[in-house]
Design an enzyme around this catalytic site. Structure first.
Site, PDB file in Angstrom:
ATOM      1  N   TYR A   1      -6.283  -0.153   2.362  1.00  0.00           N
ATOM      2  CA  TYR A   1      -4.918   0.348   2.016  1.00  0.00           C
ATOM      3  C   TYR A   1      -4.468  -0.556   1.087  1.00  0.00           C
ATOM      4  O   TYR A   1      -4.596  -1.964   1.393  1.00  0.00           O
ATOM      5  CB  TYR A   1      -4.225   0.363   3.602  1.00  0.00           C
ATOM      6  CG  TYR A   1      -2.441   0.241   3.415  1.00  0.00           C
ATOM      7  CD1 TYR A   1      -1.966   1.541   3.482  1.00  0.00           C
ATOM      8  CD2 TYR A   1      -1.834  -1.016   3.074  1.00  0.00           C
ATOM      9  CE1 TYR A   1      -0.620   1.777   3.304  1.00  0.00           C
ATOM     10  CE2 TYR A   1      -0.727  -0.684   2.952  1.00  0.00           C
ATOM     11  CZ  TYR A   1      -0.068   0.709   3.027  1.00  0.00           C
ATOM     12  OH  TYR A   1       1.473   0.853   2.920  1.00  0.00           O
TER      13      TYR A   1
ATOM     14  N   GLU B   1       2.136   3.534  -2.179  1.00  0.00           N
ATOM     15  CA  GLU B   1       1.154   3.276  -1.482  1.00  0.00           C
ATOM     16  C   GLU B   1      -0.150   3.869  -1.621  1.00  0.00           C
ATOM     17  O   GLU B   1       0.097   5.296  -2.125  1.00  0.00           O
ATOM     18  CB  GLU B   1       1.318   3.160   0.193  1.00  0.00           C
ATOM     19  CG  GLU B   1       1.714   4.519   0.926  1.00  0.00           C
ATOM     20  CD  GLU B   1       1.952   4.299   2.354  1.00  0.00           C
ATOM     21  OE1 GLU B   1       2.156   3.045   2.834  1.00  0.00           O
ATOM     22  OE2 GLU B   1       1.847   5.392   3.069  1.00  0.00           O
TER      23      GLU B   1
END
Lengths: 289, 380
Positions: free
Chosen positions: B103, B191
């Site tokens: 991530y 993101e």
């Protein structure tokens, strides 16, 4: 006698000839604020309402009038640049009323101010008022009374509502500060609480928070560790759905964080008297004083 | 403003981040054609494009072995409702064989007031859950916006995700580019989840999410144009066009208030007295009767509204302007539900005179007004 603004405040109004700037300059003059200068590029040399000299730049305004505070009413697109200009001109306190400044602009503005030792209140705030004679912003003077209660809030009209209740019950205010509803602001609850704690003419503080972020939780820790004066608290947004911005850019529950319930619990743990509704402010204050 | 995955992927690709091919379809036939063109005969994923998390769990993400199956999945997903939102588009992309997932995200951290890079080797899952359950798996870097993400800082973070130096270098490059994209589009969140390691060892941004700061839209008209109004409640679209802040809720007491904080406190008070607010509505600080007209129109269009509550604390907003707005609006569209008005502050006397003349009554106490509105909503 008050925090941040008082009879020593010499105010320059950035955006004095605009619609909002001119309206509120008249209100501030009427209240007794020492408005010593206005700034609108290209309108230097004019005199606003026959009493306030207008300058092209903040640097000129400060050099000519010894202004020590500025208030900003310019549109959002140029507001960050107005704050930079005020800081470079050397004023110690900058109050930014403008709503809608991009957060990323503020990530650049805040360290700049910090390095120059200037305090920013706001943006997206109603400003502050120390009754009876110094008002820097848009809080209606007629609802305030001189007195010994400090008020600090992220909101505008909700603050007026609570100040109205206080004044109606005979509790005047030392200073009412609206710190603003944006995610990044120059002056936090803690800065204000700390100043109220140090102010010999403030007996108690009313703190009005809302959903979003962790400012209130940090403020609660500060109250527990560093404050001897009673604090009464309110949190708006108990019925707000998660993930939605409730008008203020900073009023948003992100995931499960920033809820009214967690903030009210933090207040209660820190010994802050928590209002369930605005009308309870007077009774809670009476019980603590 | 939330962007769809396909829009976010476009932005990242333009900033030099490796994003696998993928195109958007609004029909099963389009999905079939895209699958045939991009997959080279292999498998594809068909992903619902809606502003909601948990698309996979809701059945909005499906793997298809071939173009025919992609068309069948698209037919099922298009028109599906996920968390109240109807799926209008699907993204069709070749299925990647994934060896590992991490991530990489950018946010503005409110506490430190800094843009902050957040990374974790535990990718592919909800990062909030990782933060709650295993916070030690998340690494952060508060960025100084004057210098941006410095190369050694990015590499330091990347080394926490990847043992292999080549991969760490590639990830560091992606982090710096993500920071660039974040500022370029004025995001409040950007993101990549997952940043996948494919079987051949390369890194690829398989899914992306970008939220644009609404305050940036004036100077980014090209981003404002990406807004998908079909993904929003029609009443919220109408409110934004009228310059109002409106959020639809499930209750029966319609609220019209000046100021966001007071509007929230009013909703809370409705709940306190046993009612349920139908909406959040801030008419703002200006004195414009037309805004009141628009507000009443939007509130009355909601069939679950049983009573309407005005709560106005006149400061900058003038009470007489709001009163005129109420009279004007009710003249244009006669109300079918009871109206309770609380009005105090600037020009209060004048406002009450205007309202009384038009046959309305106004209260000055907030609690009393809310109690009445709740009672009327219940009786209706």
């Amino acid at each position: 006698m008050s925090i941040f603004v008082d009879q020593q405040t010499r105010l320059a109004v950035q955006g004095i000839t605009g619609r909002d700037g001119s309206f509120h300059t008249r209100q501030m003059l009427g209240y007794g604020t020492k408005v010593v200068a206005g700034v609108t590029p290209g309108k230097g040399g004019q005199v606003f309402d026959g009493v306030v000299p207008v300058f092209d730049t903040m640097a000129d305004a400060v050099a000519e009038t010894r202004a020590n505070t500025s208030i900003i009413y310019v549109p959002a697109a140029v507001a960050a640049s107005a704050i930079f200009e005020a800081a470079d001109a050397g004023v110690a306190l900058i109050v930014c009323i403008t709503e809608g400044i991009p957060v990323l602009d503020m990530t650049r503005v805040l360290p700049y101010l910090h390095e120059r030792g200037a305090r920013l209140i706001g943006p997206n705030c109603p400003g502050l008022i120390s009754p009876p004679r110094s008002k820097v912003g848009i809080i209606p003077g007629n609802i305030c009374r001189p007195g010994r209660i400090g008020v600090v809030s992220r909101s505008g009209t909700l603050t007026y509502e609570i100040v109205h209740q206080l004044s109606g019950a005979g509790y005047g205010q030392s200073t009412c500060v609206g710190i603003g509803g944006d995610p990044l602001i120059g002056t936090s609850f803690i800065h204000c609480l700390s100043a109220f704690q140090a102010d010999p003419d403030t007996d108690a503080v009313v703190m009005i928070g809302e959903i979003g972020g962790t400012d209130e939780q940090q403020a609660a820790d500060f109250v527990q560790q560093a404050m001897s004066k009673p604090v009464i608290g309110f949190i708006a947004g108990q019925t707000a759905p998660p993930g939605r911005r409730m008008g203020h850019a900073g009023a948003i529950i992100a995931g499960s964080s920033g809820t009214a319930a967690e903030k009210m619990a933090a207040f209660a743990r820190a010994g802050i008297a928590v209002m369930k509704r605005p009308a309870e402010v007077v009774a809670l204050l009476k019980a603590r004083l | 403003m939330n962007l769809h995955e396909y829009q976010a992927r476009d932005i990242l690709r333009r900033h030099g981040i490796p994003v696998p091919p993928g195109e958007v379809a609004t029909s099963a036939d389009q999905a079939r054609a895209i699958a045939a063109r991009l997959s080279g005969g292999g498998a594809v994923v068909v992903k619902a494009q809606v502003h909601a998390g948990g698309r996979g769990k809701a059945g909005g993400v499906k793997l298809a072995r071939d173009a025919a199956e992609a068309a069948a999945h698209a037919a099922k997903i298009l028109g599906m409702t996920i968390k109240g939102l109807v799926v209008q588009r699907v993204l069709v992309a070749p299925a990647a064989e994934i060896a590992a997932e991490s991530y990489v995200g950018m946010v503005v951290d409110r506490a430190s007031q800094r843009p902050t890079l957040m990374v974790s080797a535990a990718g592919g899952v909800d990062i909030e859950e990782v933060a709650a359950q295993t916070p030690e798996q998340i690494h952060r870097l508060a960025v100084d916006p004057r210098y941006g993400v410095l190369p050694h800082q990015a590499l330091g973070l990347a080394r926490k995700l990847y043992q292999d130096m080549t991969r760490a270098r590639a990830a560091a490059e992606i982090m710096q580019r993500l920071y660039g994209a974040f500022y370029a589009v004025g995001a409040s969140l950007a993101e990549i989840n997952p940043l996948a390691t494919t079987r051949d060892g390369a890194l690829a941004a398989l899914d992306a999410k970008i939220v644009i700061d609404d305050n940036e839209l004036d100077r980014h008209p090209e981003l404002a144009a990406l807004r998908d109004t079909s993904a929003e409640a029609p009443s919220e679209v109408a409110a934004r066009e009228a310059g109002l802040t409106f959020i639809k809720l499930d209750g029966s007491v319609g609220c019209c208030v000046n100021g966001a904080g007071l509007a929230m406190a009013t909703m809370d008070l409705v709940k306190y007295y046993g009612g349920e607010p139908a909406n959040f509505l801030d008419i703002g600080g200006s004195s414009d009767p037309q805004k009141v007209v628009s507000a009443l129109r939007i509130i009355t269009a909601d069939p679950s509204v049983r009573a309407i509550l005005f709560n106005i604390f006149g400061g900058i907003t003038r009470g007489d302007d709001v009163a005129n707005g109420i009279v004007q609006a009710t003249g244009q569209l006669p109300l079918k539900v009871p109206l309770v008005i609380r009005l105090t502050g600037t020009n209060e006397e004048l406002a009450i005179e205007i309202l009384t003349k038009a046959g309305f009554s106004a209260l000055t106490d907030m609690d009393e007004a809310v109690k009445q509105a709740v009672a009327k909503a219940r009786a209706a």
